[in-house]
Design a protein around this motif. Structure first.
Motif, short mmCIF file in Angstrom:
data_model
loop_
_atom_site.label_atom_id
_atom_site.label_comp_id
_atom_site.label_asym_id
_atom_site.label_seq_id
_atom_site.Cartn_x
_atom_site.Cartn_y
_atom_site.Cartn_z
N LYS A 175 -3.72 1.29 -5.94
CA LYS A 175 -2.45 1.68 -5.34
C LYS A 175 -2.50 1.54 -3.81
O LYS A 175 -1.56 1.04 -3.19
N ASN A 176 -3.61 1.98 -3.22
CA ASN A 176 -3.74 1.90 -1.76
C ASN A 176 -3.82 0.46 -1.27
O ASN A 176 -3.24 0.10 -0.24
N PRO A 223 0.47 -6.39 -1.18
CA PRO A 223 1.25 -6.35 -2.44
C PRO A 223 1.06 -7.56 -3.34
O PRO A 223 1.33 -7.49 -4.53
N LYS A 232 -2.56 -2.12 -2.88
CA LYS A 232 -1.24 -2.71 -3.12
C LYS A 232 -0.26 -2.41 -1.98
O LYS A 232 0.62 -3.21 -1.68
N LYS A 233 -0.40 -1.24 -1.37
CA LYS A 233 0.49 -0.89 -0.26
C LYS A 233 0.30 -1.84 0.92
O LYS A 233 1.25 -2.17 1.62
N VAL A 234 -0.94 -2.27 1.12
CA VAL A 234 -1.25 -3.16 2.25
C VAL A 234 -1.14 -4.63 1.84
O VAL A 234 -0.69 -5.48 2.62
N TYR A 275 -11.54 -0.59 -1.07
CA TYR A 275 -10.32 -0.59 -0.27
C TYR A 275 -10.56 -1.24 1.10
O TYR A 275 -9.80 -2.13 1.52
N CYS A 298 0.74 0.52 -13.24
CA CYS A 298 0.74 0.55 -11.77
C CYS A 298 0.60 -0.85 -11.16
O CYS A 298 0.56 -0.98 -9.94
#
Length: 264
Positions: A68-69, A75, A71-73, A41, A97
């Motif tokens: 997921k983490n 995308p 992807k939040k930052v 990450y 996901c």
């Protein structure tokens, strides 16, 4: 060039992946490796890779959570997930996901991995090209004629009249010859003049103007897609959907779902 992060808690796997990709350094760049999910990450946030090749099971943070983490930052970052047979249900969850592909470690082959990365790169280029075309054509469709300033005001006047006609009658079965007749010019001369002043072919301009109106209807109304197709000048809804996908990159149904998700 794709910028890649490799994340796996097994050193031999990390080294093998490095080895597989080293001969592709003209089109691939490994910007870092990570041995756990948290490190993956942090590395991804720092390096902003195009692709993360990641083990689904890692210490500190599992692969799905890390994905997921990230992807939040980031995308736009794509993920290729590595998994074992026993974790197959997790692989399916990873795909749901947003992972692009998953590879069973027992079947990991350099040729398969490179094919997946090439497919990702092709998809990114296609998406980038579609976005550029879409942005350019949206700007063109929203322009007023004074913005088409050129060295021939008389020509601009004819094209202004033509554009006004297109904008008022785009929902009808209009053709190049129809519009040329409105400005009293031959179709051949009008075609050249239209491209010279607007920078777009008549047919492409008309298609994109119609699709931009369709996009607005998809986002802002509850009209059925068939009705929207009719309203923007297409009597064949299937043909309308194919054009929408070709020019805007997604289907009308996907456009509506996307806008509904954003509205929540």
């Amino acid at each position: 060039m794709l910028r890649i992060v490799i994340a796996d808690d097994e050193l031999p796997i990390r080294e093998w992946l490095n080895y597989c990709l080293k001969d592709k350094k003209d089109c691939l760049e490994i910007v870092g490796t990570a041995s756990d999910g948290w490190q993956a990450y942090e590395l991804a946030v720092k390096e902003k890779p195009d692709v993360v090749i990641m083990d689904i099971r890692m210490p500190k943070m599992d692969g799905i959570t890390a994905m997921k983490n990230i992807k939040k930052v980031l995308p736009q970052t794509e993920f290729v997930i590595l998994t074992n047979y026993a974790e197959f249900s997790y692989a399916k969850q990873a795909i749901s996901c947003g992972a692009k592909e998953y590879i069973l470690k027992s079947e990991l082959r350099s040729s398969e991995l490179i094919q997946i990365l090439e497919k990702i790169e092709e998809g990114r280029y296609a998406q980038h090209d579609r976005q550029k075309v879409n942005d350019r054509l949206e700007r063109a469709a929203k322009k007023t004629l004074p913005e088409y300033a050129g060295d021939h005001p008389e020509n601009n006047k004819f094209i202004e009249k033509a554009l006004n006609y297109i904008h008022e009658h785009f929902n009808e079965a209009i053709s190049l010859a129809d519009v040329a007749g409105q400005v009293y010019r031959s179709p051949e001369y009008f075609s050249r003049l239209f491209k010279e002043v607007t920078g777009e072919n008549f047919s492409v301009y008309l298609i994109n103007y119609r699709l931009i109106q369709a996009k607005s209807l998809l986002i802002n109304t509850d009209l059925k897609i068939t009705e929207i197709a009719y309203r923007v000048g297409y009597q064949n809804p299937s043909y309308f959907s194919r054009l929408y996908k070709k020019y805007l990159g997604i289907t009308p149904e996907e456009e509506r779902r996307k806008s509904a998700t954003k509205a929540k």
